[in-house]
Design an enzyme around this catalytic site. Structure first.
Site, short mmCIF file in Angstrom:
data_model
loop_
_atom_site.label_atom_id
_atom_site.label_comp_id
_atom_site.label_asym_id
_atom_site.label_seq_id
_atom_site.Cartn_x
_atom_site.Cartn_y
_atom_site.Cartn_z
N GLU A 200 -4.98 -3.67 -2.01
CA GLU A 200 -6.42 -3.39 -1.98
C GLU A 200 -6.72 -2.13 -1.16
O GLU A 200 -7.84 -1.66 -1.13
CB GLU A 200 -7.20 -4.60 -1.45
CG GLU A 200 -6.86 -5.07 -0.05
CD GLU A 200 -5.67 -6.06 -0.01
OE1 GLU A 200 -4.66 -5.79 -0.69
OE2 GLU A 200 -5.75 -7.03 0.74
N ARG A 201 -5.68 -1.59 -0.48
CA ARG A 201 -5.92 -0.38 0.32
C ARG A 201 -5.66 0.89 -0.49
O ARG A 201 -6.20 1.94 -0.19
CB ARG A 201 -5.05 -0.41 1.58
CG ARG A 201 -5.62 -1.43 2.57
CD ARG A 201 -4.75 -1.60 3.77
NE ARG A 201 -3.79 -2.67 3.59
CZ ARG A 201 -2.77 -2.90 4.40
NH1 ARG A 201 -2.57 -2.12 5.43
NH2 ARG A 201 -1.95 -3.90 4.18
N GLU B 49 8.77 -4.60 13.25
CA GLU B 49 8.72 -3.44 12.34
C GLU B 49 7.46 -2.65 12.74
O GLU B 49 6.34 -3.13 12.55
CB GLU B 49 8.60 -3.92 10.89
CG GLU B 49 8.60 -2.76 9.90
CD GLU B 49 8.34 -3.18 8.45
OE1 GLU B 49 7.59 -4.14 8.22
OE2 GLU B 49 8.87 -2.51 7.55
N PHE C 190 0.81 -1.23 0.00
CA PHE C 190 0.00 0.00 0.00
C PHE C 190 0.84 1.28 0.00
O PHE C 190 0.36 2.34 -0.36
CB PHE C 190 -0.93 0.01 1.23
CG PHE C 190 -0.25 0.43 2.52
CD1 PHE C 190 -0.10 1.77 2.84
CD2 PHE C 190 0.28 -0.51 3.40
CE1 PHE C 190 0.54 2.17 4.01
CE2 PHE C 190 0.93 -0.12 4.56
CZ PHE C 190 1.06 1.22 4.87
N SER D 198 5.13 -7.13 3.33
CA SER D 198 5.69 -7.47 4.64
C SER D 198 6.44 -8.81 4.56
O SER D 198 6.18 -9.63 3.68
CB SER D 198 4.55 -7.56 5.66
OG SER D 198 3.62 -8.52 5.23
N CYS E 230 9.60 1.48 3.75
CA CYS E 230 10.49 0.35 4.06
C CYS E 230 11.92 0.83 4.25
O CYS E 230 12.75 0.09 4.75
CB CYS E 230 10.44 -0.69 2.96
SG CYS E 230 11.16 -0.11 1.44
N LYS F 106 -1.21 -6.80 -9.38
CA LYS F 106 -2.18 -6.92 -8.29
C LYS F 106 -1.77 -5.89 -7.24
O LYS F 106 -0.92 -6.14 -6.39
CB LYS F 106 -2.10 -8.34 -7.71
CG LYS F 106 -3.37 -8.85 -7.05
CD LYS F 106 -3.86 -8.02 -5.89
CE LYS F 106 -3.12 -8.22 -4.60
NZ LYS F 106 -3.56 -7.28 -3.53
P1 NAD Z 1 1.36 -6.70 2.97
O1 NAD Z 1 2.35 -7.80 3.04
O2 NAD Z 1 0.23 -6.71 3.93
O3 NAD Z 1 0.67 -6.68 1.50
C1 NAD Z 1 1.43 -6.67 0.33
C2 NAD Z 1 0.63 -7.36 -0.77
O4 NAD Z 1 0.38 -8.71 -0.40
C3 NAD Z 1 -0.72 -6.72 -1.04
O5 NAD Z 1 -0.95 -6.66 -2.42
C4 NAD Z 1 -1.70 -7.67 -0.35
O6 NAD Z 1 -2.96 -7.72 -0.99
C5 NAD Z 1 -1.00 -9.01 -0.43
N1 NAD Z 1 -1.31 -9.87 0.72
C6 NAD Z 1 -1.55 -9.48 1.99
N2 NAD Z 1 -1.80 -10.54 2.78
C7 NAD Z 1 -1.70 -11.64 2.00
C8 NAD Z 1 -1.83 -13.04 2.24
N3 NAD Z 1 -2.10 -13.51 3.45
N4 NAD Z 1 -1.65 -13.88 1.20
C9 NAD Z 1 -1.36 -13.42 -0.02
N5 NAD Z 1 -1.23 -12.09 -0.31
C10 NAD Z 1 -1.39 -11.21 0.69
O7 NAD Z 1 2.19 -5.33 3.04
P2 NAD Z 1 1.63 -3.85 3.15
O8 NAD Z 1 1.08 -3.64 4.52
O9 NAD Z 1 0.78 -3.52 1.99
O10 NAD Z 1 2.99 -3.00 2.98
C11 NAD Z 1 3.84 -2.69 4.04
C12 NAD Z 1 5.01 -3.66 4.12
O11 NAD Z 1 5.73 -3.66 2.88
C13 NAD Z 1 6.03 -3.26 5.17
O12 NAD Z 1 6.46 -4.42 5.84
C14 NAD Z 1 7.17 -2.64 4.36
O13 NAD Z 1 8.42 -2.70 4.99
C15 NAD Z 1 7.12 -3.49 3.14
N6 NAD Z 1 7.77 -2.83 2.00
C16 NAD Z 1 8.95 -3.35 1.56
C17 NAD Z 1 9.61 -2.75 0.50
C18 NAD Z 1 10.90 -3.31 -0.02
O14 NAD Z 1 11.27 -3.00 -1.15
N7 NAD Z 1 11.59 -4.15 0.73
C19 NAD Z 1 9.06 -1.61 -0.11
C20 NAD Z 1 7.85 -1.12 0.37
C21 NAD Z 1 7.21 -1.74 1.43
#
Ligand code: NAD
Length: 499
Positions: A176-177, A384, A149, A226, A281, A173
């Site tokens: 969704e937020r 985190e 998001f 994450s 991140c 994909k």
């Molecule tokens: P998230 O893991 O909740 O969601 C990321 C994606 O995964 C979304 O598209 C979501 O729909 C999908 N998803 C969520 N739960 C799922 C599940 N159980 N099964 C399958 N797919 C699922 O992450 P977020 O809250 O959207 O983003 C924040 C996180 O992203 C933080 O941990 C941040 O550090 C990380 N991040 C990392 C980088 C990097 O390059 N390392 C960059 C930006 C953000």
């Protein structure tokens, strides 16, 4: 209330599942749109159509594909403010920050204008008598990008631009937020000349992600989010024979040495710790001052700066420092972690828990917090937090500070502030983290380098954007060839054969 859609074959398409996600305006706490969540059947249809479209796109020469990137880049520039408005409304970040989100994605598109250069192969002349070898980079087919998001423009662009410029079709994909921006990107790249079906935006949650991971036509998955989800997606994608690179969470430390310019270090920590409400991140979430005097001086300087931070909705003007968190659950989680830090004995120097935004009482706001005397066993150190909370772990020496960073399970970014070149060089050389800043708090590499963490911040191979992205989104084929007519064994030219 708006009902959003998917983007299939170059047009907005409604959902069929009957399942929807609420998309909030985090500043007001109101639901502003309903997002359809796709089924596995809808995903499979989008993939099948993408596979058909990909054949023609792969046969389009790289320079023509690069021209689509050029037109796309121009359109991103022209629509920067419109894109930023949608990002700020769904995410809550300030408008300057949202423009930066688009800008950093645009810079990756700009590098992809050089796709023909990245895609050209290698050649060995006369590897044996009359034998030449050449290798070429071919697209994978249909690939998927699953994005978080917190950067609704930048990260989808990190995925789409190199994948498409390499001749693949992509299933995007988005989170969704914050889904609105991806739909605009799809419209703009169509206007730039991308054939219909080459980019499909399929909205959804776990159901559609699992369908992507289990679809045999999808050749590769690029994920950002994450760590637990990154690890899950990496495992399932790899088991199903897909190429996968999955970037996860972070806990980024900044070491402050006694010889550092303390004002500059404090300014950097405030920007890197609280900018975008800490929802980056590459945010610095742990300050590591070396020595008691450094720690005391830094705490004073941080406290006076934090008190001046302006929290507010993106509509309140360009001098707002940061906005609300993404959801009420995220805000409650951050509050809970602060409570836990107090219980575990850390010193809460600045407490943002009770912050209320006048006129926006239902928004997901929380004020900035600062903890001192944090230890590595505490939950606020291990988790985190992903909120406007900076924690300070005091170290007695550079060696102790370095060990703290090295022992942390994450390895996305890190920084050191010092005036000593030897220490800085030692740090850059030895630290087990993917991106390092020296007197630089958020060392996100420029778009012609590559972005990627180590340890639990990344699973899989190769980094995002830059040359690595072209390697990830293509496979290498190597041809060894020789021709018999007109050539004598041993490689000498047979003049007689020419008569
Ligand atoms: P998230 O893991 O909740 O969601 C990321 C994606 O995964 C979304 O598209 C979501 O729909 C999908 N998803 C969520 N739960 C799922 C599940 N159980 N099964 C399958 N797919 C699922 O992450 P977020 O809250 O959207 O983003 C924040 C996180 O992203 C933080 O941990 C941040 O550090 C990380 N991040 C990392 C980088 C990097 O390059 N390392 C960059 C930006 C953000």
């Amino acid at each position: 209330m708006d009902e959003l859609s998917h983007w299939i074959d170059g047009a907005r398409v409604g959902g069929t599942s009957g399942r929807f996600a609420d998309v909030y305006n985090p500043a007001t706490g109101e639901v502003q749109a309903k997002l359809p969540l796709a089924t596995a059947k809808e995903l499979d249809h989008a993939v099948a159509r993408a596979a058909e479209a990909q054949r023609g796109w792969a046969a389009t020469n790289p320079q023509r594909r690069a021209r689509v990137m050029m037109a796309f880049g121009r359109l991103l520039n022209e629509n920067m403010d419109r894109l930023a408005e949608v990002i700020s409304r769904e995410h809550g970040k300030t408008l300057p920050d949202a423009r930066g989100d688009v800008q950093r994605g645009l810079e990756v598109v700009e590098v992809c204008m050089g796709a023909p250069h990245f895609l050209k192969g290698e050649f060995t002349d006369d590897g044996g008598p009359g034998i030449d070898l050449y290798s070429m980079r071919q697209p994978l087919g249909v690939v998927a990008g699953i994005t978080p998001f917190n950067f609704p423009a930048m990260i989808p662009l990190w995925k789409m631009a190199p994948a498409l410029a390499s001749g693949n079709a992509m299933i995007l994909k988005p989170s969704e937020r914050t889904p609105g921006c991806a739909m605009m990107l799809a419209e703009l790249i169509k206007e730039a000349g991308l054939p219909d079906g080459v980019l499909q935006v399929v909205n959804g949650d776990k159901e559609v992600v699992d369908a992507i991971l289990d679809n045999d036509t999808v050749q590769a998955v690029g994920f950002v989010g994450s760590t637990p989800i990154a690890q899950y997606i990496y495992g399932r994608a790899a088991t199903n024979g897909k190429r996968a690179q999955c970037f996860g969470g972070a806990k980024n430390h900044m070491i402050v040495m006694p010889d550092a310019d303390m004002d500059k270090a404090a300014d950097a920590l405030v920007g890197a710790g609280y900018g975008a409400a800490g929802e980056r991140c590459m945010a610095i979430s742990v300050a590591v001052p070396v020595g008691r005097e450094t720690a005391d001086a830094l705490t004073d300087k941080l406290t006076s700066r934090i008190e001046k931070l302006k929290v507010g909705p993106y509509t309140a003007g360009e001098d707002v420092d940061f906005g609300p968190l993404i959801t009420s659950q995220a805000r409650d989680r951050v509050r809970g972690l602060i409570d836990r830090g107090v219980e575990e004995g850390a010193e809460l120097v600045v407490d943002g828990r009770d912050f209320r935004m006048q006129g926006y009482e239902d928004g997901f706001f929380i004020g900035p917090s600062l903890f001192d005397h944090v230890t590595p066993e505490m939950e606020i150190y291990r988790e985190e937090i992903f909120g406007p909370v900076l924690t300070q772990v005091r170290a007695a020496s550079y060696e102790e500070a370095l060990k703290l960073v090295m022992d942390n399970e994450y390895g996305n970014g890190t920084a050191i502030y010092t005036a000593d070149g030897d220490v800085a060089r030692d740090f850059a050389h030895n630290v087990n983290v993917g991106m390092v800043g020296i007197n630089f708090p958020i060392p996100v590499p420029l778009s012609y380098h590559t972005f990627g963490g180590w340890k639990k911040s990344a699973f899989g191979d190769l980094n995002q954007y830059g040359p690595d992205a072209f390697r990830f989104y293509t496979k290498t084929k190597t041809v060894t060839e020789r021709w018999f007519s007109g050539i004598k064994d041993g490689g000498e030219f047979n003049f007689k054969a020419m008569d």
